[in-house]
Design a protein around this motif. Sequence first.
Motif, short mmCIF file in Angstrom:
data_model
loop_
_atom_site.label_atom_id
_atom_site.label_comp_id
_atom_site.label_asym_id
_atom_site.label_seq_id
_atom_site.Cartn_x
_atom_site.Cartn_y
_atom_site.Cartn_z
N GLY A 15 -48.09 -97.71 -41.53
CA GLY A 15 -48.04 -99.02 -40.87
C GLY A 15 -46.97 -99.06 -39.79
O GLY A 15 -47.19 -99.63 -38.70
N TRP A 16 -45.83 -98.47 -40.07
CA TRP A 16 -44.74 -98.43 -39.09
C TRP A 16 -45.16 -97.59 -37.89
O TRP A 16 -44.90 -97.95 -36.75
CB TRP A 16 -43.49 -97.88 -39.75
CG TRP A 16 -42.26 -97.89 -38.90
CD1 TRP A 16 -41.81 -98.92 -38.12
CD2 TRP A 16 -41.31 -96.84 -38.75
NE1 TRP A 16 -40.63 -98.57 -37.51
CE2 TRP A 16 -40.31 -97.29 -37.89
CE3 TRP A 16 -41.22 -95.57 -39.29
CZ2 TRP A 16 -39.22 -96.51 -37.53
CZ3 TRP A 16 -40.13 -94.79 -38.95
CH2 TRP A 16 -39.14 -95.26 -38.08
N ARG A 17 -45.83 -96.46 -38.14
CA ARG A 17 -46.35 -95.61 -37.07
C ARG A 17 -47.29 -96.42 -36.17
O ARG A 17 -47.20 -96.39 -34.95
CB ARG A 17 -47.07 -94.40 -37.63
CG ARG A 17 -47.81 -93.56 -36.59
CD ARG A 17 -48.46 -92.34 -37.22
NE ARG A 17 -47.47 -91.31 -37.49
CZ ARG A 17 -47.02 -90.45 -36.56
NH1 ARG A 17 -47.48 -90.50 -35.33
NH2 ARG A 17 -46.13 -89.54 -36.88
N ASN A 18 -48.19 -97.18 -36.79
CA ASN A 18 -49.14 -97.99 -36.02
C ASN A 18 -48.43 -99.04 -35.19
O ASN A 18 -48.82 -99.30 -34.06
CB ASN A 18 -50.17 -98.63 -36.96
CG ASN A 18 -51.11 -97.61 -37.56
OD1 ASN A 18 -51.29 -96.52 -37.03
ND2 ASN A 18 -51.70 -97.97 -38.69
N GLN A 19 -47.39 -99.65 -35.77
CA GLN A 19 -46.62 -100.65 -35.03
C GLN A 19 -45.98 -100.01 -33.79
O GLN A 19 -45.99 -100.59 -32.71
CB GLN A 19 -45.56 -101.27 -35.92
CG GLN A 19 -44.72 -102.31 -35.19
CD GLN A 19 -43.39 -102.57 -35.87
OE1 GLN A 19 -42.66 -101.65 -36.20
NE2 GLN A 19 -43.09 -103.84 -36.09
N ARG A 33 -38.39 -90.39 -35.45
CA ARG A 33 -37.95 -91.48 -36.32
C ARG A 33 -38.45 -91.28 -37.75
O ARG A 33 -37.73 -91.48 -38.71
CB ARG A 33 -38.44 -92.83 -35.79
CG ARG A 33 -37.69 -93.31 -34.58
CD ARG A 33 -38.29 -94.61 -34.09
NE ARG A 33 -37.46 -95.23 -33.08
CZ ARG A 33 -37.73 -96.42 -32.53
NH1 ARG A 33 -38.81 -97.08 -32.91
NH2 ARG A 33 -36.93 -96.92 -31.63
N GLU A 34 -39.72 -90.90 -37.86
CA GLU A 34 -40.28 -90.70 -39.19
C GLU A 34 -39.56 -89.57 -39.94
O GLU A 34 -39.28 -89.69 -41.14
CB GLU A 34 -41.78 -90.40 -39.11
CG GLU A 34 -42.41 -90.26 -40.48
CD GLU A 34 -43.91 -90.05 -40.42
OE1 GLU A 34 -44.42 -89.39 -41.36
OE2 GLU A 34 -44.57 -90.51 -39.47
N ARG A 35 -39.25 -88.49 -39.24
CA ARG A 35 -38.51 -87.39 -39.87
C ARG A 35 -37.16 -87.87 -40.40
O ARG A 35 -36.74 -87.48 -41.49
CB ARG A 35 -38.30 -86.24 -38.88
CG ARG A 35 -39.46 -85.30 -38.76
CD ARG A 35 -39.11 -84.04 -38.01
NE ARG A 35 -38.52 -84.27 -36.69
CZ ARG A 35 -39.22 -84.49 -35.58
NH1 ARG A 35 -40.53 -84.50 -35.61
NH2 ARG A 35 -38.60 -84.67 -34.43
N CYS A 87 -39.16 -103.28 -40.05
CA CYS A 87 -40.60 -103.36 -40.21
C CYS A 87 -40.97 -103.64 -41.66
O CYS A 87 -41.93 -104.36 -41.94
CB CYS A 87 -41.26 -102.06 -39.75
SG CYS A 87 -43.05 -102.04 -39.90
N ALA A 88 -40.20 -103.12 -42.60
CA ALA A 88 -40.49 -103.27 -44.03
C ALA A 88 -39.94 -104.57 -44.60
O ALA A 88 -40.04 -104.82 -45.78
CB ALA A 88 -39.92 -102.08 -44.80
#
Length: 125
Positions: A15-19, A33-35, A87-88
């Motif tokens: 969801g964060w990736r999509n945002q 960022r995800e890493r 985001c969370a």
Amino acid sequence: MLRSEEQVFEAMLDGWRNQQLARNLALSTINGRERKVRAFAAHADAFPWTWSSPLADEWFGDLRAVRGCVRSTPRGYQESVRPFCDCATVRGRQFCSPTWPLSDNCALPEPSSAAIAPRAETRWG
């Protein structure tokens, strides 16, 4: 098959990736960022709904003291983890608990006072 907590964490990251994609951020930025979020989760050995400021402080301190990183490295990690936490969290209330039933009859759980809080201003108003 992933455990339910891992599935929720993966769904949160998706969801964060999509945002971020909707904000037209570069894939290299999103992947980096995800890493960093995954690195923090691994260091804390905890899922986001249990993260706290002391866990973050320990990790950022370890980056400097144990790994010998320069000051800008923890700052870069902070600038990756904070948007994920923003985001969370919606209106100061966490929605990322794996025990939160997705129904209209459910009240959102109260966040821990020690949880990593979002910035004071939010886009959701």
